[in-house]
Write a protein that holds these residues in place. Structure first.
Motif, PDB file in Angstrom:
ATOM      1  N   LEU A 125       0.797  -1.222   0.000  1.00  0.00           N
ATOM      2  CA  LEU A 125       0.000   0.000   0.000  1.00  0.00           C
ATOM      3  C   LEU A 125       0.833   1.278   0.000  1.00  0.00           C
ATOM      4  CD1 LEU A 125      -2.682  -1.059   2.624  1.00  0.00           C
ATOM      5  CD2 LEU A 125      -3.029  -0.864   0.163  1.00  0.00           C
ATOM      6  N   SER A 131       1.798   2.550  -3.427  1.00  0.00           N
ATOM      7  CA  SER A 131       0.877   2.344  -4.536  1.00  0.00           C
ATOM      8  C   SER A 131      -0.408   3.159  -4.469  1.00  0.00           C
ATOM      9  CB  SER A 131       0.500   0.858  -4.653  1.00  0.00           C
ATOM     10  OG  SER A 131      -0.181   0.429  -3.484  1.00  0.00           O
ATOM     11  N   THR A 132      -0.794   3.676  -3.300  1.00  0.00           N
ATOM     12  CA  THR A 132      -2.074   4.357  -3.192  1.00  0.00           C
ATOM     13  C   THR A 132      -2.061   5.404  -2.077  1.00  0.00           C
ATOM     14  OG1 THR A 132      -4.430   4.057  -2.617  1.00  0.00           O
ATOM     15  CG2 THR A 132      -2.876   2.446  -1.752  1.00  0.00           C
ATOM     16  N   GLN A 174      -4.395   5.855  -0.196  1.00  0.00           N
ATOM     17  CA  GLN A 174      -5.132   5.228   0.910  1.00  0.00           C
ATOM     18  C   GLN A 174      -4.192   4.384   1.779  1.00  0.00           C
ATOM     19  OE1 GLN A 174      -8.211   5.656   1.775  1.00  0.00           O
ATOM     20  NE2 GLN A 174      -9.218   6.539   0.000  1.00  0.00           N
ATOM     21  N   ASN A 175      -2.885   4.509   1.555  1.00  0.00           N
ATOM     22  CA  ASN A 175      -1.909   3.659   2.243  1.00  0.00           C
ATOM     23  C   ASN A 175      -2.072   3.666   3.762  1.00  0.00           C
ATOM     24  OD1 ASN A 175      -0.961   6.311   2.464  1.00  0.00           O
ATOM     25  ND2 ASN A 175       0.763   5.968   1.083  1.00  0.00           N
ATOM     26  N   TRP A 197      -4.271  13.928  -3.874  1.00  0.00           N
ATOM     27  CA  TRP A 197      -5.592  14.557  -3.783  1.00  0.00           C
ATOM     28  C   TRP A 197      -5.523  16.076  -3.721  1.00  0.00           C
ATOM     29  CZ3 TRP A 197      -7.320  11.084   0.891  1.00  0.00           C
ATOM     30  CH2 TRP A 197      -7.497   9.767   0.445  1.00  0.00           C
TER      31      TRP A 197
END
Length: 240
Positions: A80, A83-84, A86-87, A152
């Protein structure tokens, strides 16, 4: 077990730790300890922790602690984190395992009250860590880590911090609402939660003026104190 997970994490992240100013002084990038020694130490103490918990406590406690170790190392660090954005949301579950471990050690079970404690830490993690990430965007950008402010933007990240904080404060009230904890804890949870919400709202208001750095640092530091005092309030309430 937590120490083992931390050591293995430093081994796996040694490449980006060397890039970021806030992690450059860690043992591997600073050259104080070799990578091989770090991974050997991490695996050794995690293995020892598994044995001690299984032998001297119970198998459920050992299994939960080991699950937290694997979740942190493989789900968060290896998958995570890079890669995102949201990690730290999903990965935050790893940091929420200790209350389950402690509860199972004492009772031999995982009960609803321990789930409340798990959820408190889980929902505490995003506003806590994003407050830091807002001020360390340059570091994470150089390391190629897709933290929320970079993907974001600052406005959306701060809005997400506010929503997670609202959910967090609501969840902290549940143990009192369902009779797990009493009035002393409830009062402390309300006061501590109100201060956290006020701090995050100040970050949001300051964002409109482009002056969110100082209030976000306040939220990051206060969130550490917040969680500690919340758990102290639980202990005091149980004694009362």
């Amino acid at each position: 077990m937590a120490g083992g997970a931390n050591a293995v994490n430093m081994y796996l992240d040694s490449d980006i730790d060397d890039v970021m100013a806030r992690t450059r002084s860690r043992p591997i990038p600073s050259g104080r300890i070799t990578p091989r020694a770090v991974i050997a130490f991490g695996v050794a103490i995690a293995t020892a922790a598994t044995y001690f918990l299984a032998h001297f406590v119970n198998l459920l406690t050992a299994a939960l602690a080991l699950a937290g170790f694997y979740f942190y190392v493989f789900v968060y660090t290896r998958w995570l984190k890079r890669s995102t954005p949201q990690n730290i949301v999903i990965g935050g579950a790893a940091g929420a395992f200790p209350p389950l471990v402690g509860w199972a050690a004492v009772t031999g079970r995982v009960e609803l009250a321990s789930i409340y404690l798990f959820l408190i830490i889980f929902y505490w993690t995003p506003p806590h860590f994003w407050a830091l990430a807002l001020n360390k965007q340059g570091d994470y950008g150089k390391a190629g880590v897709p933290m929320a402010p970079l993907i974001w933007g600052e406005r959306e990240t701060i809005d997400q911090m506010l929503w997670y904080s609202v959910l967090l404060v609501a969840i902290t009230l549940l143990p009192a609402c369902f009779g797990v904890l009493g009035l002393a804890y409830l009062v402390a949870a309300i006061v501590l939660g109100a201060l956290l919400l006020r701090g995050v709202w100040r970050v949001r208001a300051a964002r409109e003026r482009g002056a969110w750095v100082k209030p976000s640092w306040w939220v990051y530091k206060y969130s550490l104190l917040y969680l500690a005092l919340l758990f102290v309030a639980m202990v005091v309430d149980r004694h009362l």
